[in-house]
Design a protein around this motif. Structure first.
Motif, PDB file in Angstrom:
ATOM      1  N   GLU A  93      11.953   5.320  -6.467  1.00 36.32           N
ATOM      2  CA  GLU A  93      11.000   4.689  -5.569  1.00 36.32           C
ATOM      3  C   GLU A  93       9.816   4.078  -6.299  1.00 36.32           C
ATOM      4  O   GLU A  93       8.874   3.598  -5.665  1.00 36.32           O
ATOM      5  CB  GLU A  93      10.491   5.713  -4.550  1.00 36.32           C
TER       6      GLU A  93
ATOM      7  N   GLN B 195       7.638   1.335  -8.279  1.00 32.66           N
ATOM      8  CA  GLN B 195       7.557  -0.128  -8.221  1.00 32.66           C
ATOM      9  C   GLN B 195       7.772  -0.704  -9.620  1.00 32.66           C
ATOM     10  O   GLN B 195       7.082  -0.330 -10.564  1.00 32.66           O
ATOM     11  CB  GLN B 195       6.199  -0.563  -7.672  1.00 32.66           C
TER      12      GLN B 195
ATOM     13  N   ARG C 168      -2.980  -3.306 -10.158  1.00 33.01           N
ATOM     14  CA  ARG C 168      -2.998  -3.707  -8.755  1.00 33.01           C
ATOM     15  C   ARG C 168      -4.161  -4.650  -8.451  1.00 33.01           C
ATOM     16  O   ARG C 168      -4.014  -5.634  -7.716  1.00 33.01           O
ATOM     17  CB  ARG C 168      -3.093  -2.468  -7.872  1.00 33.01           C
TER      18      ARG C 168
ATOM     19  N   LYS D 295       0.721  -2.564  -2.365  1.00 29.31           N
ATOM     20  CA  LYS D 295       1.166  -1.260  -1.904  1.00 29.31           C
ATOM     21  C   LYS D 295       1.976  -0.577  -2.999  1.00 29.31           C
ATOM     22  O   LYS D 295       3.074  -1.015  -3.343  1.00 29.31           O
ATOM     23  CB  LYS D 295       2.005  -1.407  -0.629  1.00 29.31           C
ATOM     24  N   ILE D 296       1.438   0.499  -3.537  1.00 25.92           N
ATOM     25  CA  ILE D 296       2.119   1.308  -4.561  1.00 25.92           C
ATOM     26  C   ILE D 296       2.423   2.657  -3.940  1.00 25.92           C
ATOM     27  O   ILE D 296       1.517   3.459  -3.686  1.00 25.92           O
ATOM     28  CB  ILE D 296       1.248   1.457  -5.817  1.00 25.92           C
ATOM     29  N   ASN D 297       3.694   2.939  -3.700  1.00 27.96           N
ATOM     30  CA  ASN D 297       4.064   4.164  -3.001  1.00 27.96           C
ATOM     31  C   ASN D 297       4.036   5.393  -3.910  1.00 27.96           C
ATOM     32  O   ASN D 297       3.361   6.377  -3.628  1.00 27.96           O
ATOM     33  CB  ASN D 297       5.453   4.004  -2.386  1.00 27.96           C
ATOM     34  N   LYS D 298       4.785   5.324  -5.013  1.00 26.80           N
ATOM     35  CA  LYS D 298       4.901   6.479  -5.906  1.00 26.80           C
ATOM     36  C   LYS D 298       4.308   6.217  -7.286  1.00 26.80           C
ATOM     37  O   LYS D 298       3.897   7.141  -7.965  1.00 26.80           O
ATOM     38  CB  LYS D 298       6.375   6.858  -6.070  1.00 26.80           C
TER      39      LYS D 298
ATOM     40  N   ASN E  12       1.021  12.714  -8.124  1.00 26.41           N
ATOM     41  CA  ASN E  12       1.398  13.056  -6.751  1.00 26.41           C
ATOM     42  C   ASN E  12       0.608  12.153  -5.794  1.00 26.41           C
ATOM     43  O   ASN E  12      -0.270  11.403  -6.219  1.00 26.41           O
ATOM     44  CB  ASN E  12       1.165  14.540  -6.490  1.00 26.41           C
ATOM     45  N   PRO E  13       0.885  12.184  -4.484  1.00 28.68           N
ATOM     46  CA  PRO E  13       0.176  11.269  -3.566  1.00 28.68           C
ATOM     47  C   PRO E  13      -1.337  11.382  -3.635  1.00 28.68           C
ATOM     48  O   PRO E  13      -2.037  10.373  -3.560  1.00 28.68           O
ATOM     49  CB  PRO E  13       0.723  11.678  -2.192  1.00 28.68           C
TER      50      PRO E  13
ATOM     51  N   ARG F  11      -3.782   8.347  -4.955  1.00 29.34           N
ATOM     52  CA  ARG F  11      -4.825   7.799  -4.095  1.00 29.34           C
ATOM     53  C   ARG F  11      -6.184   7.885  -4.776  1.00 29.34           C
ATOM     54  O   ARG F  11      -7.018   6.981  -4.646  1.00 29.34           O
ATOM     55  CB  ARG F  11      -4.856   8.556  -2.759  1.00 29.34           C
TER      56      ARG F  11
END
Length: 293
Positions: free
Chosen positions: A160, A162, A190, A198-201, A247-248, A252
């Motif tokens: 997942e 990018q 970014r 949008k960067i998910n992981k 991790n998330p 963030r």
């Protein structure tokens, strides 16, 4: 004049016949003849016009009128003449395009009365019988008739990420949109538009078109994963690649530091990813020592 002659009102019939016959003097029309002229329905318009012509010819033959011009039937739709004007009220679906709903249980004369097409008793005749998903009436379902195929990805986290190719990274560095004097993090990538918003992981650095890349200066970058060829090309030019697990919460905090009063330290990777991030605990020790000072 034709439409006025075919009006339902008595005054319309008499005045219309006067205009059709071209006479300037009033014509005596008996109530019986007027009733015959006005007795037609909109659904049988063409038939009524033909009958009117025949009746009026008979009136002329009896000497009640001097002459009569047959009325040509017009194309009618509903109760209006379509040869003159088409409006939005004339728009309708094609015949048969809308099928009427079958109303079951409305008497045996409808063909769907009594049992309503469900038959006698049984599971299929009960209300609320939607059936279990995959249930085929008791026989072996298709999910059990055939063997399993494929596999389950054991590392969905890595799939997942990018992607970011080395040629794009070098192009942004050459354009001066990235500062190579310090560590390039995923936040800088970014913010400058090198990757999507949008960067998910995380971000994985790849080596697409590495043979076309002319890396003139050293690049120090921190990403979540990197391919072997991309890491080799950067280290060959004197740079370095730091692979860190985010991790998330840590991701963030990296991308939106203004949302945190205290930046949390990097969390430990899950046991199945320890092989990918062996340097993580060394980074944690460095963070602890920096906080203690």
């Amino acid at each position: 004049a034709t439409r006025r002659a075919l009006s339902f009102s008595w005054a319309g019939v008499t005045s219309g016949l006067v205009r059709v016959l071209g006479s300037q003097r009033p014509v005596r029309v008996t109530s019986a003849s007027a009733a015959k002229c006005a007795a037609f329905s909109t659904s049988a318009y063409s038939t009524s016009v033909s009958a009117l012509n025949r009746r009026m010819v008979g009136v002329v033959e009896r000497g009640a009128m001097s002459s009569y011009a047959p009325v040509a039937p017009a194309v009618m739709y509903g109760s209006r003449n379509m040869s003159s004007q088409v409006t939005l009220s004339d728009l309708r679906d094609n015949p048969g395009s809308r099928k009427k709903k079958v109303r079951v249980g409305r008497g045996i004369g409808s063909g769907k009365g009594k049992m309503g097409g469900r038959g006698h008793k049984g599971q299929l005749s009960r209300a609320g019988n939607n059936g279990r998903l995959g249930f085929e009436g008791g026989q072996t379902p298709i999910t059990r008739r055939y063997p399993k195929r494929g596999f389950t990805n054991q590392n969905p986290f890595l799939s997942e990420l990018q992607p970011l190719n080395l040629d794009r990274l070098v192009r942004y560095v050459s354009a001066g949109r990235l500062d190579t004097s310090k560590m390039i993090t995923m936040k800088e990538l970014r913010d400058c538009g090198c990757v999507g918003h949008k960067i998910n992981k995380g971000i994985k650095l790849l080596a697409k078109n590495v043979h076309l890349v002319n890396l003139q200066q050293a690049i120090h970058i921190q990403v979540a994963d990197v391919s072997g060829k991309a890491k080799e090309a950067i280290e060959k030019a004197g740079g370095s690649v730091k692979v860190s697990y985010f991790n998330p919460l840590a991701l963030r905090a990296l991308l939106r530091p203004e949302k945190f009063e205290v930046i949390p330290r990097l969390a430990a990777p899950p046991p199945r990813l320890l092989w990918k991030y062996p340097e993580h605990y060394k980074d944690v020790e460095v963070q602890i020592l920096a906080k203690s000072k």
